[in-house]
Design a protein around this motif. Structure first.
Motif, mmCIF file in Angstrom:
data_model
loop_
_atom_site.group_PDB
_atom_site.id
_atom_site.type_symbol
_atom_site.label_atom_id
_atom_site.label_comp_id
_atom_site.label_asym_id
_atom_site.label_seq_id
_atom_site.Cartn_x
_atom_site.Cartn_y
_atom_site.Cartn_z
ATOM 1 N N ILE A 71 0.856 -1.189 0.000
ATOM 2 C CA ILE A 71 0.000 0.000 0.000
ATOM 3 C C ILE A 71 0.889 1.235 0.000
ATOM 4 N N SER A 72 0.623 2.135 -0.922
ATOM 5 C CA SER A 72 1.485 3.304 -1.090
ATOM 6 C C SER A 72 1.453 4.211 0.134
ATOM 7 N N GLY A 73 2.524 4.958 0.303
ATOM 8 C CA GLY A 73 2.577 5.938 1.386
ATOM 9 C C GLY A 73 3.244 5.447 2.646
ATOM 10 N N GLY A 74 3.718 4.192 2.656
ATOM 11 C CA GLY A 74 4.345 3.658 3.855
ATOM 12 C C GLY A 74 5.715 4.263 4.112
ATOM 13 N N THR A 75 6.169 4.130 5.339
ATOM 14 C CA THR A 75 7.503 4.593 5.726
ATOM 15 C C THR A 75 8.241 3.430 6.369
ATOM 16 N N ASP A 76 9.509 3.646 6.704
ATOM 17 C CA ASP A 76 10.275 2.589 7.363
ATOM 18 C C ASP A 76 9.739 2.287 8.756
ATOM 19 N N GLU A 77 8.938 3.192 9.291
ATOM 20 C CA GLU A 77 8.319 2.929 10.596
ATOM 21 C C GLU A 77 7.196 1.900 10.469
ATOM 22 N N LEU A 78 6.477 1.955 9.358
ATOM 23 C CA LEU A 78 5.382 1.011 9.137
ATOM 24 C C LEU A 78 5.076 0.912 7.649
ATOM 25 N N ARG A 79 5.155 -0.305 7.132
ATOM 26 C CA ARG A 79 4.747 -0.578 5.756
ATOM 27 C C ARG A 79 3.663 -1.650 5.789
ATOM 28 N N VAL A 80 2.636 -1.448 4.974
ATOM 29 C CA VAL A 80 1.489 -2.358 4.982
ATOM 30 C C VAL A 80 1.328 -2.993 3.604
ATOM 31 N N PHE A 81 1.142 -4.312 3.602
ATOM 32 C CA PHE A 81 0.904 -5.064 2.366
ATOM 33 C C PHE A 81 -0.472 -5.719 2.447
ATOM 34 N N SER A 82 -1.245 -5.587 1.386
ATOM 35 C CA SER A 82 -2.498 -6.345 1.326
ATOM 36 C C SER A 82 -2.182 -7.702 0.712
ATOM 37 N N TRP A 83 -2.830 -8.718 1.237
ATOM 38 C CA TRP A 83 -2.568 -10.083 0.797
ATOM 39 C C TRP A 83 -3.766 -10.578 -0.001
ATOM 40 N N ILE A 84 -3.561 -10.883 -1.270
ATOM 41 C CA ILE A 84 -4.630 -11.299 -2.173
ATOM 42 C C ILE A 84 -4.559 -12.807 -2.378
ATOM 43 N N THR A 85 -5.702 -13.490 -2.206
ATOM 44 C CA THR A 85 -5.739 -14.934 -2.419
ATOM 45 C C THR A 85 -5.493 -15.244 -3.889
ATOM 46 N N LYS A 86 -4.535 -16.081 -4.141
ATOM 47 C CA LYS A 86 -4.146 -16.413 -5.509
ATOM 48 C C LYS A 86 -5.309 -17.051 -6.268
ATOM 49 N N GLY A 87 -5.584 -16.536 -7.460
ATOM 50 C CA GLY A 87 -6.630 -17.098 -8.313
ATOM 51 C C GLY A 87 -8.013 -16.548 -8.045
ATOM 52 N N LYS A 88 -8.239 -15.979 -6.831
ATOM 53 C CA LYS A 88 -9.574 -15.480 -6.497
ATOM 54 C C LYS A 88 -9.622 -13.958 -6.457
ATOM 55 N N HIS A 89 -8.443 -13.350 -6.402
ATOM 56 C CA HIS A 89 -8.340 -11.892 -6.366
ATOM 57 C C HIS A 89 -9.176 -11.296 -5.239
ATOM 58 N N LYS A 90 -9.174 -11.976 -4.099
ATOM 59 C CA LYS A 90 -9.899 -11.484 -2.930
ATOM 60 C C LYS A 90 -8.914 -11.095 -1.841
ATOM 61 N N LEU A 91 -9.219 -9.994 -1.165
ATOM 62 C CA LEU A 91 -8.383 -9.580 -0.052
ATOM 63 C C LEU A 91 -8.546 -10.578 1.091
ATOM 64 N N SER A 92 -7.447 -11.193 1.491
ATOM 65 C CA SER A 92 -7.507 -12.216 2.536
ATOM 66 C C SER A 92 -6.944 -11.737 3.860
ATOM 67 N N GLY A 93 -6.251 -10.608 3.842
ATOM 68 C CA GLY A 93 -5.679 -10.094 5.073
ATOM 69 C C GLY A 93 -4.618 -9.055 4.780
ATOM 70 N N THR A 94 -3.881 -8.693 5.791
ATOM 71 C CA THR A 94 -2.813 -7.703 5.627
ATOM 72 C C THR A 94 -1.555 -8.173 6.349
ATOM 73 N N ILE A 95 -0.434 -7.626 5.910
ATOM 74 C CA ILE A 95 0.848 -7.881 6.561
ATOM 75 C C ILE A 95 1.471 -6.529 6.868
ATOM 76 N N GLU A 96 1.767 -6.301 8.130
ATOM 77 C CA GLU A 96 2.362 -5.041 8.557
ATOM 78 C C GLU A 96 3.823 -5.275 8.932
ATOM 79 N N LEU A 97 4.690 -4.449 8.381
ATOM 80 C CA LEU A 97 6.124 -4.569 8.649
ATOM 81 C C LEU A 97 6.606 -3.337 9.399
ATOM 82 N N GLU A 98 7.140 -3.579 10.592
ATOM 83 C CA GLU A 98 7.752 -2.516 11.382
ATOM 84 C C GLU A 98 9.243 -2.808 11.505
ATOM 85 N N LYS A 99 9.969 -1.929 12.161
ATOM 86 C CA LYS A 99 11.420 -2.064 12.256
ATOM 87 C C LYS A 99 11.863 -3.394 12.864
#
Length: 449
Positions: free
Chosen positions: A285-313
């Motif tokens: 997801i655009s706009g993230g910083t090194d303090e917090l970056r967020v990824f949306s997780w899409i189910t393969k083949g179904k193109h459905k949002l299945s959750g998120t992954i948050e990355l911190e330091k």
């Protein structure tokens, strides 16, 4: 008409001048007369409902109100019905139930028989009540020791309700089921009000949308929403009661809906970030910083949002909506980030827990989070977190930060919803004695005062 030395209309047993009207300098005498007339009218209605031919219909009415095909009239023992249930039922019986012998509602029949004997004030009140319906509202604001502002979730109408006890028990964003009674210039709650968490709002709106369509199919397209609430509104309460008794929410894959997360400690932030960016089913997801970056997780083949992954330091958090989805995400992360992450814990919260009404008494924080030594330290931590939060991209804001969302009307509306939901969550956390944050601070930081 009783005077200020008489018993207060609220039924406390105190003199009016010592109770609701103790500040005689600001008493609205017209409103006082309406309040006294309302109390006397209620007594007359209860007396009228005790007539044998009406009492004989209580059993059948309760059967209809419960909407339970397995309920036997022989099962209706008074000891099996708690006071609140009976009060809710009797409120419906008085205002909405069509008497079996005449097809008229009790208020209509009472007016026909006794209308000419009532005072002008009583007739005015009764006419307002005859068009009254039970509905559902969202609490907009609380007026301490006085009442609250509520918004009808179906019509959008905002009403100020005079009820000092409700102001102590309700929180902003609560969803309530209630009947409003207009008496003079004031509006009061009639009988018991039902309080639900914000999670119920969409469920109720969806249910009513479906049922209203069925209602018009049954009784004609010209039927109004008010007529639907008058005739079928009681079914909404039974629908919610069924959810509370037998809650079962499923994902589109048929799994039990839960709020599940897995927390990992990371050893090399840059390597983890680079590998995450190479995983095809993740979308940063655009706009993230090194303090917090967020990824949306899409189910393969179904193109459905299945959750998120948050990355911190120092850590990575997976969030999903079922145990099976969490397991798949954990397997993906542990394969792709092998040697870079160490699993620390899983957190599972059942959706059912969100549907339970919160306690009403305000308490001090019972237990501080691990490692936090004082309330002031907790305040500092939360302040620092929300200082960063206002510049963190959020999925609910379509990848924008709260500060960026302020730039458009649509963004401001979504941000306002987020803030109001935060207020509701933290208010109930406060009532449970859990850590909470004053969301007004956020409003000031965002200049939304």
């Amino acid at each position: 008409m009783k005077n200020m030395k008489s018993g207060c209309y609220c039924g406390s047993g105190k003199k009016a001048e010592e109770c609701c009207y103790r500040d005689a300098s600001v008493v609205d005498l017209t409103q006082y007369r309406f309040d006294q007339a309302e109390r006397e009218l209620r007594i007359k209605l209860v007396d009228f409902s005790h007539r044998p031919e009406i009492q004989a219909q209580l059993g059948e009415a309760f059967y209809i109100w419960k909407n339970d095909p397995e309920l036997s009239l022989a099962d209706l023992n008074e000891e099996d019905i708690d006071d609140q249930t009976f009060e809710r039922f009797f409120d419906w019986f008085i205002f909405d139930f069509k008497l079996l012998d005449s097809g008229k509602r009790l208020l209509e029949r009472f007016y026909e028989e006794y209308g000419e004997t009532l005072s002008d004030t009583e007739r005015t009140i009764l006419k307002d009540w005859m068009g009254n319906t039970y509905s559902f509202f969202e609490v907009e604001d609380i007026i301490e020791k006085e009442g609250c502002y509520i918004r009808d979730i179906f019509t959008g109408e905002v009403v100020q309700v005079k009820d000092s006890s409700a102001s102590n028990k309700l929180s902003r964003m609560d969803i309530i089921g209630a009947r409003l009674l207009k008496t003079g210039n004031n509006v009061y709650f009639s009988g018991v009000i039902s309080v639900y968490p914000q999670a119920f709002k969409t469920l109720i709106i969806d249910f009513v949308s479906r049922e209203f369509k069925e209602y018009k199919k049954t009784f004609g397209r010209k039927r109004t929403y008010q007529e639907y609430l008058k005739d079928w509104g009681y079914l909404i309460g039974q629908y919610i009661e069924d959810i509370v008794k037998k809650p079962r929410f499923l994902t589109s894959e048929g799994d039990e809906l839960v709020f599940a997360s897995a927390i990992y400690e990371i050893s090399d932030y840059k390597k983890v970030l680079n590998r995450l960016r190479k995983i095809k089913t993740l979308n940063e997801i655009s706009g993230g910083t090194d303090e917090l970056r967020v990824f949306s997780w899409i189910t393969k083949g179904k193109h459905k949002l299945s959750g998120t992954i948050e990355l911190e330091k120092d850590r990575l958090t997976i969030e999903g909506y079922s145990l099976s989805l969490l397991a798949k995400a954990k397997n993906l992360i542990e394969r792709k980030l092998h040697g870079l992450v160490t699993h620390r814990e899983d957190r599972i919260k059942e959706f059912e827990s969100l549907l339970k009404s919160p306690p009403s008494e305000t308490q001090k924080i019972k237990k501080l989070p691990f490692g936090v030594k004082s309330s002031s330290e907790l305040d500092t931590i939360l302040d620092e977190y929300y200082d960063k939060w206002i510049d963190t991209p959020l999925q609910i804001l379509e990848g924008k930060t709260p500060r960026e969302a302020l730039k458009t009307k649509k963004g401001r509306e979504k941000l306002e919803y987020v803030l109001r939901e935060l207020e509701n969550v933290y208010q109930h956390a406060k009532e449970r004695g859990e850590p909470y944050y004053d969301v007004e601070k956020l409003r000031k930081k965002l200049r939304l005062e």
